[in-house]
Structure formats: structure tokens, C-alpha cells
Write an enzyme that holds these catalytic residues in place. Sequence first.
Site, short mmCIF file in Angstrom:
data_model
loop_
_atom_site.label_atom_id
_atom_site.label_comp_id
_atom_site.label_asym_id
_atom_site.label_seq_id
_atom_site.Cartn_x
_atom_site.Cartn_y
_atom_site.Cartn_z
N HIS A 1 44.41 -9.04 109.42
CA HIS A 1 45.30 -9.38 110.23
C HIS A 1 44.71 -10.73 111.05
CE1 HIS A 1 48.30 -9.07 113.30
NE2 HIS A 1 48.18 -7.81 113.45
N LYS B 1 69.02 -4.60 97.20
CA LYS B 1 69.70 -4.63 95.93
C LYS B 1 68.79 -5.00 94.90
CE LYS B 1 73.43 -7.19 97.98
NZ LYS B 1 74.00 -8.55 97.94
N ARG C 1 54.38 -6.27 118.94
CA ARG C 1 53.73 -7.24 119.77
C ARG C 1 53.56 -8.33 118.66
NH1 ARG C 1 52.44 -2.74 122.25
NH2 ARG C 1 52.49 -2.09 120.00
N THR C 2 53.31 -8.29 117.52
CA THR C 2 53.14 -9.38 116.46
C THR C 2 54.26 -10.23 116.37
OG1 THR C 2 51.35 -8.39 115.61
CG2 THR C 2 51.83 -10.20 114.31
N ARG D 1 54.63 -9.98 107.62
CA ARG D 1 53.80 -8.93 107.48
C ARG D 1 54.38 -7.94 106.34
NH1 ARG D 1 52.87 -4.85 112.85
NH2 ARG D 1 51.27 -6.74 112.77
C1 NCD Z 1 48.09 -3.39 114.75
C2 NCD Z 1 48.44 -3.75 113.32
O1 NCD Z 1 49.62 -3.86 113.05
O2 NCD Z 1 47.50 -3.71 112.33
N1 NCD Z 1 49.19 -3.85 115.71
C3 NCD Z 1 49.21 -5.12 115.97
O3 NCD Z 1 49.58 -5.92 115.34
N2 NCD Z 1 48.82 -5.37 117.18
C4 NCD Z 1 47.24 -2.11 115.06
C5 NCD Z 1 48.01 -0.94 114.48
O4 NCD Z 1 49.17 -0.99 113.73
O5 NCD Z 1 47.31 0.23 114.81
#
Ligand code: NCD
Length: 306
Positions: free
Chosen positions: A135, A86, A57-58, A107
Site C-alpha cells: 500500500h 458477467k 479514505r484512500t 485496489r
Molecule cells: C488500510 C488498508 O486498506 O490496507 N486502510 C487504508 O487504506 N487507510 C488499513 C486497513 O484496512 O486496516
Amino acid sequence: MAQRTRFDWRGQDIISIRDLSREQIEDVLNHAQQIRPDPQMLVGKVMASLFFEPSTRTQLSFTTAMHRLGGRVIGFSGTEGTSIVKGESLQDTVRTIERYADVIVMRHPLEGSAQFVADTVTIPVINAGDGANQHPTQTLMDLFTIKKFHQRLDDLKIGLVGDLKYGRTVHSLAIALTRFRKIELRLISPPNLRMPPAILKELAGIVPYSETAELDLRDLDVVYVTRIQKERFPDIEEYEKVRGAYVINLKACEMLKPSAILLHPLPRVDEIAPDVDALPHAKYFDQVQNGVPVRMALLKLVLVGS
Ligand code: NCD
């Protein structure tokens, strides 16, 4: 007419929800409320999407947001295929990418990595999750969703359920709620997955909270369910002990007030039974959809300002 903002968002990093005041949070949500697809708005702008950890999703909602505003996207998901395999450092990787892109969305499994990258590069950095830490963009879409269904962000009883120790979404959300009035938090988790003391300290004196292991959903306006973060357990046996600790099924939903909404950042594993999806409380796919306007607003603000 395009909305004007009184904050200078252009070039800003979005690393921790702690960096945003109530007014700034509301400013983002107002922009998200009003933003519409516009193929000219970010034309010529490039977003680098750097996902060192899995994401559906993100990653895809940031990409969708950029496309809806006429921008372009480069990047990777997983380091396989990059020079990191590498032995290239994170620092050199992002010093390279800032020569190509106008904004970094990243991320990474390491807590503090987004701040490190923000300190390294001159282009804005948006934290899409750094380990168990923060987040912030998920929190903004969570707040957007709560506001949409309850028409307010004050005077709410909110339950956070599941892995409160390793879940970055609940860390960001809990801190964001300190910006609002008359919030009460019920922290529902197995004893070994309680909210970290550092976050409880930030709540102290501002947001009254209770901690319990019991799945008590009565009187809550919002029930925010999370996955047990298997990948963050140092010991897989510890995970096995708590997996499936809470399952929100039709029976559990009988405790809910008629107006209560059920949220989940997703992905879910087994925390919410699929037949709950048909209940009017289930708003987690609306929450998913809200990721796009919220991220459109953020990209617009940091790339071109108001
Ligand atoms: C979350 C995350 O990555 O922290 N997912 C997201 O971004 N919607 C929640 C999770 O992974 O449980």
C-alpha cells in the site's frame, strides 16, 4: 514558482514502495509539502478509480486530490454494476478503462494484481492496496506525517502494533524504513500474526528489529497501530482468537514518551479507545488529512511531471 524535480515521474507506475529510493520518497514528500489546490493543473485529465475492495479514505482522498487539481474521476467501488459480474476478466476490464482514462488508481484483493494491471496497460497505475502485499501511497502519507511531527525520518524508534502478517500498510512501511538511517523497529503482534519472514529478510542487516507479543510502548517515537485484518483470515475461528488482542487505552498511553505520536492507517475497530483521541499523541486524523496533499503530489507527478 513550481518546484522542479530531478526524477522523471511522468507515466511512472507506483506499485511497490520497493521501487522508490530514499531520494524519490523525499521528492514526493517535498512536492506534497508545497502543492496547493490549482484548478488548472490537471484540467482535461481523467483518473479511473477502480476499487474492488472497500475503501473510505484512500478512494475519497484520491478523488479529492484529483478535484483539487482540476481533474475528473470515473470508476467504481465494488464490482456490482460492472461487466465483471458477467464474467469479464480483469485484463479486459483495464484494457477498456485505459481507453477512457489517463491514470488508474486501483485496489484489489489479489496480491500482485496492481503489477499485473501495470503490465497490461500503457497508462500509469497507482496501487491503492493489493491484498496483504503493498500500500505504497499509505506509506508515503505515513512518512509525511512522521516527518511533520518529528522533523526527521532518520534516528527513530518505531513500534508496529497489531496484524503484521496480513496488514499491507505495515509491510510497505517496514520496507520504506530500510531507506533511512538509525531506525529501530519493535514488532508487536500476536505470535500467529508476526511480520512475514520475507519482509524480515529485507530488514536484516539494515534495520534492527525486535519481535514481541507484549504491548510495550516505552521509548518509542512512533507507535503505528493496525487493525486485525479479519477479511484475510482463511479461518474465522483464528480471527476470533486474536480479535481485541491489543487495545491502546489511556492506561497504555501512560507508557508513551511525551513526544511519541500514535498513528493508525484507519479504519480502527477496537485497537485504539476513543478517549485516546483527545491526547496530544493521537495524530491519526492528521495522518488522514495528509493523504490529500501526498496524493495530489503523486497524481501531478505521474500525469504531468514536475
Ligand atoms: C488500510 C488498508 O486498506 O490496507 N486502510 C487504508 O487504506 N487507510 C488499513 C486497513 O484496512 O486496516
